[in-house]
Scaffold this active site. Structure first.
Site, short mmCIF file in Angstrom:
data_model
loop_
_atom_site.label_atom_id
_atom_site.label_comp_id
_atom_site.label_asym_id
_atom_site.label_seq_id
_atom_site.Cartn_x
_atom_site.Cartn_y
_atom_site.Cartn_z
N ASP A 30 0.83 -1.43 -0.18
CA ASP A 30 -0.04 0.21 0.16
C ASP A 30 1.04 1.14 0.35
O ASP A 30 1.77 1.07 1.22
CB ASP A 30 -1.01 -0.35 1.12
CG ASP A 30 -1.77 0.88 1.08
OD1 ASP A 30 -3.66 0.67 1.25
OD2 ASP A 30 -1.90 2.44 1.35
N ILE A 31 0.66 2.38 -0.86
CA ILE A 31 1.40 3.64 -0.83
C ILE A 31 1.48 4.68 0.66
O ILE A 31 2.27 5.10 0.18
CB ILE A 31 0.49 4.00 -2.02
CG1 ILE A 31 1.90 5.54 -2.59
CG2 ILE A 31 -0.20 5.03 -1.92
CD1 ILE A 31 1.83 6.39 -4.22
N ASN A 87 -12.13 -3.05 2.94
CA ASN A 87 -13.50 -1.74 2.82
C ASN A 87 -14.10 -2.59 1.95
O ASN A 87 -13.98 -2.60 0.68
CB ASN A 87 -12.69 -0.66 2.85
CG ASN A 87 -11.63 -0.28 3.71
OD1 ASN A 87 -12.03 -0.74 5.20
ND2 ASN A 87 -10.67 -0.25 3.72
N VAL A 94 -11.14 2.55 -3.54
CA VAL A 94 -10.26 2.40 -5.05
C VAL A 94 -11.72 1.71 -5.86
O VAL A 94 -10.85 -0.05 -4.62
CB VAL A 94 -8.74 2.06 -4.85
CG1 VAL A 94 -8.73 1.48 -6.26
CG2 VAL A 94 -8.08 2.90 -4.72
N HIS A 98 -10.41 -5.11 -3.70
CA HIS A 98 -8.85 -5.57 -3.28
C HIS A 98 -9.01 -6.21 -1.48
O HIS A 98 -9.36 -5.09 -0.61
CB HIS A 98 -8.29 -4.34 -3.22
CG HIS A 98 -8.41 -3.72 -2.60
ND1 HIS A 98 -9.05 -2.24 -3.40
CD2 HIS A 98 -7.53 -2.14 -1.16
CE1 HIS A 98 -9.68 -1.74 -2.49
NE2 HIS A 98 -9.08 -1.74 -1.79
N HIS A 100 -6.53 -6.30 2.04
CA HIS A 100 -5.51 -5.39 3.23
C HIS A 100 -4.95 -6.59 3.67
O HIS A 100 -5.50 -7.01 4.46
CB HIS A 100 -6.19 -4.55 3.57
CG HIS A 100 -6.53 -3.26 3.11
ND1 HIS A 100 -6.23 -2.28 2.58
CD2 HIS A 100 -7.81 -3.06 2.40
CE1 HIS A 100 -6.57 -1.29 2.00
NE2 HIS A 100 -8.11 -1.60 2.00
P1 AMP Z 1 -9.68 1.41 0.42
O1 AMP Z 1 -9.86 2.41 1.36
O2 AMP Z 1 -9.94 -0.07 0.74
O3 AMP Z 1 -9.98 1.04 -1.16
O4 AMP Z 1 -8.07 1.44 0.23
C1 AMP Z 1 -7.72 1.60 -0.99
C2 AMP Z 1 -5.61 1.91 -0.41
O5 AMP Z 1 -5.25 2.13 -1.97
C3 AMP Z 1 -5.31 2.73 0.29
O6 AMP Z 1 -5.00 2.70 1.49
C4 AMP Z 1 -4.61 3.77 -0.59
O7 AMP Z 1 -3.64 4.12 -0.23
C5 AMP Z 1 -4.04 2.33 -1.98
N1 AMP Z 1 -3.36 2.90 -2.52
C6 AMP Z 1 -3.51 3.99 -3.66
N2 AMP Z 1 -3.41 4.12 -4.73
C7 AMP Z 1 -2.32 2.72 -4.57
C8 AMP Z 1 -1.10 2.81 -5.53
N3 AMP Z 1 -1.16 3.63 -7.06
N4 AMP Z 1 -0.61 2.20 -4.61
C9 AMP Z 1 -1.00 1.39 -3.94
N5 AMP Z 1 -1.70 1.28 -3.84
C10 AMP Z 1 -2.54 2.71 -3.13
#
Ligand code: AMP
Length: 110
Positions: A30-31, A87, A94, A98, A100
């Protein structure tokens, strides 16, 4: 999905440090990590979220949890606190399904 961030990573149009890849799943950090170990386990097929899952996704979900377990072991999380979380609704930012994988010291809520 053309503008989906995770689809772009899967198509290798955006950089990510892939920790695992199979025909169906990718894993990358995760970024903006919420814990010492924070990996995202992402199906290659664009599925919006849990509301889009049905019985045809059974094998995919089994693979995702197997990969989560394997990566937990590789990151020495098995005997500590770790979590696999999804989530949904407004907590999902996003819109590509996915999972976590979080472990070690927590920094914040996902
Ligand atoms: P969610 O809130 O469950 O949709 O989590 C989305 C996650 O994606 C967040 O924790 C972000 O930090 C992560 N994220 C968004 N863009 C990227 C990216 N380009 N590379 C890695 N993680 C990302």
């Amino acid at each position: 999905m053309e503008n989906c961030i995770f689809c772009k990573i899967i198509r290798k149009e955006m950089p990510a440090d892939l920790k695992y890849e199979s025909d169906t799943v990718v894993v990358f950090p995760d970024i903006n990590p919420s814990a010492d170990i924070h990996l995202l386990i992402v199906p290659k097929k664009h599925i919006g979220g849990i509301k889009d899952l049905n019985e045809s996704h059974g094998l995919l979900l089994a693979e995702i949890f197997q990969v989560a377990s394997k990566l937990a072991a590789e990151n020495n999380l098995e005997n500590g606190l770790y979590r696999v979380a999804v989530n949904a609704g407004k907590a999902q930012h996003v819109p590509h399904l996915h999972f976590h994988l979080l472990g070690g010291q927590w920094k914040k809520m996902i």
